[in-house]
Design an enzyme around this catalytic site. Structure first.
Site, PDB file in Angstrom:
ATOM      1  CE  LYS A  13      99.578   0.136  22.722  1.00 56.99           C
ATOM      2  NZ  LYS A  13      99.953   0.628  24.062  1.00 56.99           N
ATOM      3  CD  GLU A  60      92.958 -14.404  26.338  1.00 54.30           C
ATOM      4  OE1 GLU A  60      92.042 -14.407  27.184  1.00 54.30           O
ATOM      5  OE2 GLU A  60      93.314 -15.432  25.741  1.00 54.30           O
ATOM      6  CB  CYS A 107      90.708 -10.150  33.065  1.00 49.92           C
ATOM      7  SG  CYS A 107      92.002 -11.382  33.025  1.00 49.92           S
ATOM      8  CD  GLU A 156      86.640  -6.028  33.858  1.00 50.79           C
ATOM      9  OE1 GLU A 156      86.568  -5.243  32.893  1.00 50.79           O
ATOM     10  OE2 GLU A 156      87.454  -6.964  33.894  1.00 50.79           O
TER      11      GLU A 156
HETATM   12  P1  NAD Z   1      92.680  -0.977  27.851  1.00 52.74           P
HETATM   13  O1  NAD Z   1      91.813  -1.652  26.858  1.00 52.74           O
HETATM   14  O2  NAD Z   1      92.409   0.423  28.175  1.00 52.74           O
HETATM   15  O3  NAD Z   1      94.199  -1.019  27.378  1.00 52.74           O
HETATM   16  C1  NAD Z   1      94.835  -2.198  26.980  1.00 52.74           C
HETATM   17  C2  NAD Z   1      95.875  -1.890  25.945  1.00 52.74           C
HETATM   18  O4  NAD Z   1      95.229  -1.362  24.796  1.00 52.74           O
HETATM   19  C3  NAD Z   1      96.909  -0.860  26.370  1.00 52.74           C
HETATM   20  O5  NAD Z   1      98.154  -1.225  25.826  1.00 52.74           O
HETATM   21  C4  NAD Z   1      96.412   0.406  25.710  1.00 52.74           C
HETATM   22  O6  NAD Z   1      97.427   1.334  25.438  1.00 52.74           O
HETATM   23  C5  NAD Z   1      95.873  -0.164  24.429  1.00 52.74           C
HETATM   24  N1  NAD Z   1      94.910   0.682  23.728  1.00 52.74           N
HETATM   25  C6  NAD Z   1      93.982   1.512  24.252  1.00 52.74           C
HETATM   26  N2  NAD Z   1      93.298   2.127  23.242  1.00 52.74           N
HETATM   27  C7  NAD Z   1      93.823   1.661  22.079  1.00 52.74           C
HETATM   28  C8  NAD Z   1      93.552   1.902  20.706  1.00 52.74           C
HETATM   29  N3  NAD Z   1      92.597   2.755  20.313  1.00 52.74           N
HETATM   30  N4  NAD Z   1      94.290   1.238  19.785  1.00 52.74           N
HETATM   31  C9  NAD Z   1      95.256   0.379  20.165  1.00 52.74           C
HETATM   32  N5  NAD Z   1      95.562   0.112  21.436  1.00 52.74           N
HETATM   33  C10 NAD Z   1      94.849   0.734  22.389  1.00 52.74           C
HETATM   34  O7  NAD Z   1      92.661  -1.915  29.122  1.00 52.74           O
HETATM   35  P2  NAD Z   1      93.433  -1.726  30.505  1.00 52.74           P
HETATM   36  O8  NAD Z   1      92.701  -0.727  31.325  1.00 52.74           O
HETATM   37  O9  NAD Z   1      94.898  -1.519  30.268  1.00 52.74           O
HETATM   38  O10 NAD Z   1      93.297  -3.190  31.125  1.00 52.74           O
HETATM   39  C11 NAD Z   1      92.227  -3.560  31.906  1.00 52.74           C
HETATM   40  C12 NAD Z   1      91.268  -4.425  31.113  1.00 52.74           C
HETATM   41  O11 NAD Z   1      91.965  -5.551  30.589  1.00 52.74           O
HETATM   42  C13 NAD Z   1      90.168  -4.997  31.979  1.00 52.74           C
HETATM   43  O12 NAD Z   1      88.942  -4.944  31.286  1.00 52.74           O
HETATM   44  C14 NAD Z   1      90.605  -6.447  32.164  1.00 52.74           C
HETATM   45  O13 NAD Z   1      89.542  -7.318  32.452  1.00 52.74           O
HETATM   46  C15 NAD Z   1      91.266  -6.741  30.873  1.00 52.74           C
HETATM   47  N6  NAD Z   1      92.212  -7.853  31.001  1.00 52.74           N
HETATM   48  C16 NAD Z   1      91.908  -9.047  30.407  1.00 52.74           C
HETATM   49  C17 NAD Z   1      92.759 -10.127  30.538  1.00 52.74           C
HETATM   50  C18 NAD Z   1      92.433 -11.433  29.891  1.00 52.74           C
HETATM   51  O14 NAD Z   1      93.349 -12.255  29.737  1.00 52.74           O
HETATM   52  N7  NAD Z   1      91.210 -11.685  29.484  1.00 52.74           N
HETATM   53  C19 NAD Z   1      93.942 -10.001  31.271  1.00 52.74           C
HETATM   54  C20 NAD Z   1      94.240  -8.766  31.858  1.00 52.74           C
HETATM   55  C21 NAD Z   1      93.354  -7.700  31.703  1.00 52.74           C
END
Ligand code: NAD
Length: 477
Positions: free
Chosen positions: A173, A249, A283, A380
């Site tokens: 997804k 992550e 991240c 962040e």
């Molecule tokens: P997000 O948490 O909003 O979304 C990530 C994913 O989760 C998306 O696919 C989104 O559709 C899904 N999602 C959102 N709500 C959900 C729910 N209730 N149930 C299931 N899935 C759901 O994050 P984002 O804005 O897309 O990404 C940015 C964040 O990701 C930042 O905090 C960044 O630091 C982190 N990040 C971490 C890493 C790592 O490896 N540690 C790598 C890249 C990004």
């Protein structure tokens, strides 16, 4: 740009959903494609398909799994520029960075094509002459992989490739902002010849609805998620009732420490590489730059000057270093952090404002005289803003660097080997860049965080563990 399929991939078939949702180019606000909008019923169909495909796929020989992964790798590389164009158009990063990401993504597939053949068990000496102890490593089962928008290609393959290598079946997804890259990657996986149901793709504009199915259905045995700490905690709770294996992550708040004996020019280039790549939307990107007070002024001058040369613009334009932020909300957050810092006494060395009247651009920004009371010191930012703090002693800066619920990446620059040793051991972070602003480029290394930055590791041989169960067999004869 090639027209992507606005369908879901379930059980080897591309099927439509009742609705689609538009995908926006964050550089222009224009619609660049659309994707199928799955609901809970379609998510259940994907779970069913992955569950039905698991017995045969888990018994497929490792060389066969390896061969299919290798073919997928070749196809991604053959289509690298086309995928990178798609990626830039839906996410915004400059085209050369997008090409780099696609190669990086493909290399995870190559690595796990090789690693699939090396999933070894153990024989353990027994206490009794008529008993034998064997340890098997077996695939955990159906995997739900949920990925973010900031690396639309690499986060997909860093999860899907080790899962397939281990013998798991997958429901992917992708983020609602960037499904087009994921759709293309799955099209190429289908072309590579993975059997029906082994990879399934569910795009949706309702992640909570689909996510609830993926984290609660007992047939899903593993959830692997990259995204915000907030959503990660929610999924962790949702997955608890069925005791799913879970890899998280999550977010970070990386310190970047410049000691008085550092090579200042290298450190300036280091901050630029770590902070401004992907417009600060990584991240592991630097969030707090700590500079020893004795070199603070020189360092600030050098950094301000170097950052003022970074060009902001559409990712497909040549010579652009920084693309747009992902959406209006992201832009507003960056603006809020800068305003808050300025109100609380920070000074602007360069940048500080939105750029242009279309798209979500923010100037490459450096803030001097940052303090702990500012939002930017703890939240962040996810944008191209570097706040400079000063420090006096090693112990003090170590304590300040560790004073956060996050623990993903930390950087320091020094030429003192004793200090290198103390810092790398003392920092409570999963990834350390010691005179290196780009530790994440190594696909063979373990990637992941301490504390609220996550659970488990991805990449290298470590990335397979998350998709394997350990079975102990005691044989008496
Ligand atoms: P997000 O948490 O909003 O979304 C990530 C994913 O989760 C998306 O696919 C989104 O559709 C899904 N999602 C959102 N709500 C959900 C729910 N209730 N149930 C299931 N899935 C759901 O994050 P984002 O804005 O897309 O990404 C940015 C964040 O990701 C930042 O905090 C960044 O630091 C982190 N990040 C971490 C890493 C790592 O490896 N540690 C790598 C890249 C990004």
């Amino acid at each position: 740009m090639t027209s992507p399929s606005n369908k879901l991939y379930i059980n080897g078939n591309w099927i439509p959903a009742a609705d689609t949702f538009p995908i926006i180019d964050p550089a222009t606000g224009d619609i660049v494609g659309d994707a199928a909008d799955a609901d809970a019923d379609l998510a259940l169909q994907a779970v069913e398909a992955a569950h039905a495909a698991f017995p045969a796929w888990s018994k497929t020989t490792a060389p066969r799994r390896s061969k299919l992964l290798y073919r997928w790798y070749e196809l991604i590389m053959e289509h690298r520029d086309e995928i990178a164009t798609l990626l830039t158009c839906e996410m915004g990063k400059p085209f050369p960075e997008a090409k780099g990401e696609v190669s990086f993504a493909a290399n995870f597939v190559l690595w796990y094509a090789e690693e699939a053949k090396r999933i070894y068990g153990d024989t353990v000496p027994s206490n009794e002459p008529n008993k034998r102890i064997t340890v098997l490593r077996q695939p955990v089962g159906v995997v739900a992989a949920i990925t973010p928008w900031n690396f639309p290609a690499a986060m997909v393959t860093r999860k899907v490739a080790p899962a397939l290598a281990a013998g798991c079946t997958v429901i992917l997804k992708p983020a609602e902002q960037t499904p087009l890259t994921a759709i293309r990657l799955v099209e190429l996986a289908a072309e590579a010849g993975f059997p029906p149901g082994v990879i399934n793709l569910v795009t949706t504009s309702s992640p909570a609805e689909v996510g609830t199915v993926l984290t609660t259905d007992p047939r899903v045995r593993k959830v692997t998620f990259t995204g915000s700490t907030e959503v990660g905690k929610l999924l962790y709770r949702q997955a608890a009732d069925t005791i799913k294996r879970i890899s998280l992550e999550l977010g970070g708040h990386a310190p970047f420490i410049v000691f008085e004996d550092a090579d200042l020019d290298l450190a300036v280039q280091g901050v630029i590489a770590s902070k401004y790549r992907n417009a600060g939307q990584t991240c592991i990107c630097t969030n707090r730059v700590y500079v020893h007070e004795s070199i603070a002024e020189t360092f600030a001058d050098k950094l301000g000057e170097a950052v003022s040369l970074l060009r902001v613009g559409h990712g497909m334009k040549e010579g652009v270093h920084i693309g747009p932020l992902i959406d209006e909300q992201a832009l507003a957050k960056v603006e809020r952090h800068v305003q808050d810092a300025l109100q609380k006494g920070a000074t602007l060395l360069t940048g500080g404002s939105r750029e242009g009247d279309r798209g979500y651009f923010f100037q490459a920004t450096v803030l001097n005289n940052a303090t702990e009371e500012m939002q930017i010191a703890t939240e962040e930012t996810f944008g191209p803003v570097a706040p400079l703090f000063t420090f006096q002693t090693e112990d003090e800066v170590l304590a300040r660097a560790n004073n956060t619920p996050y623990g993903l990446a930390a950087y320091f620059f020094t030429r003192d080997i004793g200090r290198v040793t103390r810092m790398q051991e003392g920092l409570d972070y999963g990834i350390i860049g010691a005179n290196d602003p780009a530790p994440s480029a190594a696909i063979q290394a373990p990637f992941g965080g301490f504390k609220e930055s996550g659970l488990a590791r991805e990449g290298g041989k470590y990335g397979l563990d998350a998709f394997l169960e350990t079975k102990y067999i005691s044989l008496a004869f």
